[in-house]
Enzyme design. Sequence first.
Site, PDB file in Angstrom:
ATOM      1  N   VAL A  13      13.192 160.814  55.896  1.00  0.00           N
ATOM      2  CA  VAL A  13      13.615 162.219  55.832  1.00  0.00           C
ATOM      3  C   VAL A  13      14.731 162.555  56.822  1.00  0.00           C
ATOM      4  O   VAL A  13      15.248 163.664  56.807  1.00  0.00           O
ATOM      5  CB  VAL A  13      12.452 163.228  56.008  1.00  0.00           C
ATOM      6  CG1 VAL A  13      11.556 163.269  54.799  1.00  0.00           C
ATOM      7  CG2 VAL A  13      11.666 162.968  57.280  1.00  0.00           C
ATOM      8  N   TYR A  36       2.305 156.556  65.261  1.00  0.00           N
ATOM      9  CA  TYR A  36       3.018 156.833  64.007  1.00  0.00           C
ATOM     10  C   TYR A  36       4.235 157.744  64.241  1.00  0.00           C
ATOM     11  O   TYR A  36       5.351 157.437  63.817  1.00  0.00           O
ATOM     12  CB  TYR A  36       2.045 157.466  62.999  1.00  0.00           C
ATOM     13  CG  TYR A  36       2.721 157.990  61.767  1.00  0.00           C
ATOM     14  CD1 TYR A  36       3.172 157.120  60.778  1.00  0.00           C
ATOM     15  CD2 TYR A  36       2.948 159.355  61.602  1.00  0.00           C
ATOM     16  CE1 TYR A  36       3.833 157.596  59.653  1.00  0.00           C
ATOM     17  CE2 TYR A  36       3.597 159.841  60.480  1.00  0.00           C
ATOM     18  CZ  TYR A  36       4.039 158.959  59.510  1.00  0.00           C
ATOM     19  OH  TYR A  36       4.703 159.426  58.412  1.00  0.00           O
ATOM     20  N   SER A  74      10.891 157.356  57.979  1.00  0.00           N
ATOM     21  CA  SER A  74      10.027 156.448  57.210  1.00  0.00           C
ATOM     22  C   SER A  74      10.614 155.053  57.011  1.00  0.00           C
ATOM     23  O   SER A  74       9.902 154.148  56.564  1.00  0.00           O
ATOM     24  CB  SER A  74       9.721 157.052  55.838  1.00  0.00           C
ATOM     25  OG  SER A  74       8.813 158.110  55.981  1.00  0.00           O
ATOM     26  N   LYS A  84       8.780 152.271  58.500  1.00  0.00           N
ATOM     27  CA  LYS A  84       7.566 151.741  57.876  1.00  0.00           C
ATOM     28  C   LYS A  84       7.768 150.324  57.330  1.00  0.00           C
ATOM     29  O   LYS A  84       6.805 149.589  57.140  1.00  0.00           O
ATOM     30  CB  LYS A  84       7.088 152.702  56.777  1.00  0.00           C
ATOM     31  CG  LYS A  84       6.695 154.080  57.344  1.00  0.00           C
ATOM     32  CD  LYS A  84       6.428 155.109  56.261  1.00  0.00           C
ATOM     33  CE  LYS A  84       6.154 156.481  56.884  1.00  0.00           C
ATOM     34  NZ  LYS A  84       6.006 157.540  55.856  1.00  0.00           N
ATOM     35  N   TYR A 103       8.918 156.990  47.383  1.00  0.00           N
ATOM     36  CA  TYR A 103       7.815 157.883  47.009  1.00  0.00           C
ATOM     37  C   TYR A 103       7.869 158.222  45.525  1.00  0.00           C
ATOM     38  O   TYR A 103       8.106 157.332  44.712  1.00  0.00           O
ATOM     39  CB  TYR A 103       7.820 159.145  47.892  1.00  0.00           C
ATOM     40  CG  TYR A 103       8.026 158.765  49.324  1.00  0.00           C
ATOM     41  CD1 TYR A 103       7.009 158.131  50.026  1.00  0.00           C
ATOM     42  CD2 TYR A 103       9.238 158.956  49.959  1.00  0.00           C
ATOM     43  CE1 TYR A 103       7.184 157.724  51.328  1.00  0.00           C
ATOM     44  CE2 TYR A 103       9.425 158.550  51.273  1.00  0.00           C
ATOM     45  CZ  TYR A 103       8.384 157.939  51.945  1.00  0.00           C
ATOM     46  OH  TYR A 103       8.572 157.535  53.221  1.00  0.00           O
TER      47      TYR A 103
HETATM   48  O1  DON Z   1       5.492 161.887  58.817  1.00  0.00           O
HETATM   49  C1  DON Z   1       6.516 162.382  58.365  1.00  0.00           C
HETATM   50  O2  DON Z   1       6.487 163.310  57.569  1.00  0.00           O
HETATM   51  C2  DON Z   1       7.831 161.814  58.819  1.00  0.00           C
HETATM   52  N1  DON Z   1       7.702 161.284  60.157  1.00  0.00           N
HETATM   53  C3  DON Z   1       8.314 160.721  57.926  1.00  0.00           C
HETATM   54  C4  DON Z   1       8.429 161.113  56.481  1.00  0.00           C
HETATM   55  C5  DON Z   1       9.523 160.455  55.756  1.00  0.00           C
HETATM   56  O3  DON Z   1      10.491 159.982  56.299  1.00  0.00           O
HETATM   57  C6  DON Z   1       9.434 160.503  54.285  1.00  0.00           C
HETATM   58  N2  DON Z   1      10.715 160.167  53.706  1.00  0.00           N
HETATM   59  N3  DON Z   1      11.310 160.391  52.786  1.00  0.00           N
END
Ligand code: DON
Length: 306
Positions: A258, A188, A61, A64, A240
């Site tokens: 993540v 994405y 993420s 982003k 978040y």
């Molecule tokens: O879409 C997802 O769930 C992952 N590609 C990215 C989520 C993420 O990194 C949230 N972070 N804390």
Amino acid sequence: MQDILDEINAELSSRSERGKVATYIPELACIDPDQFAMAVVLADGRTFSAGCADKLFSIQSISKVFTLTIALGKLGDGLWSRVGREPSGDPFNSIVQLEHESGKPRNPFINAGAIAIADAIMMGHQPKETLAEILEFVRFLANDRSIGIDENVARSELLTGHRNASLAHFMASFGRLSHPVEQVLGVYFHHCSISMSCQQLAHAGLFLVADGVNPSSGVKVVSAQRARRINSLMLMCGHYDGSGEFAFRVGLPGKSGVGGGILAIAPGKASIAVWSPGLDTVGNSKLGAEALEMLVKRTGWSIFGN
Ligand code: DON
């Protein structure tokens, strides 16, 4: 600075409580949680690091931040009709607010928001061209042409991304996506699968340190107003439903992923990247946040003062 980073690294490397690696993306489940890296690039370009700061990891993420920057470059304030700019207070993959708010995601950093941003960036382009554009931008920011996408992670996300597919279809049902769901998700998942090291990531964040100008190259990446706004979104929404806790403990604009990475910006001072794959219960790097807390304590860099 080197002494501070060495101290943080030494203290954290002995920790047994390191959080849990993300398992919902199978390719990330096999990462060794006993790793730690940190890199600091000061506004004057001097770089310091500790741990495995050249080791590549999945930025997830954190990407982003870069796609938001590209989308603002293309749509300007028009972007805000597609995505909001309020903290969500919900998990990053939550669908509940979307129903209440007619399919308009709360902010660009929750998954739904980033999917809407990917759709916005695609305008008039094939998914491959959009991905090339994102990758070029990240390489330009980090001044490193070796940065690429981990196709195994992207495939792993694609095969298991039912939640993201649900979010995208749900938004599409409100007429909020301009491109086919499969194409938007492809962009994405792939930008989430960019691999970078802490060194590369800290360099890529430098434009947010000095009013939109990369202080080491002198290149203006975005306006000062835009840099300030991106930083404020990172502060309010970058972790978040853990954003309040991160602001409370660290007090810097930050964006987590993540994969266990965090990019944090100390305006006027430094761009900081930290990586430790174990996550806390809301999906943010456990030791990463701790390392940043230790760093601001020792440097006084929190935007709220000492
Ligand atoms: O879409 C997802 O769930 C992952 N590609 C990215 C989520 C993420 O990194 C949230 N972070 N804390």
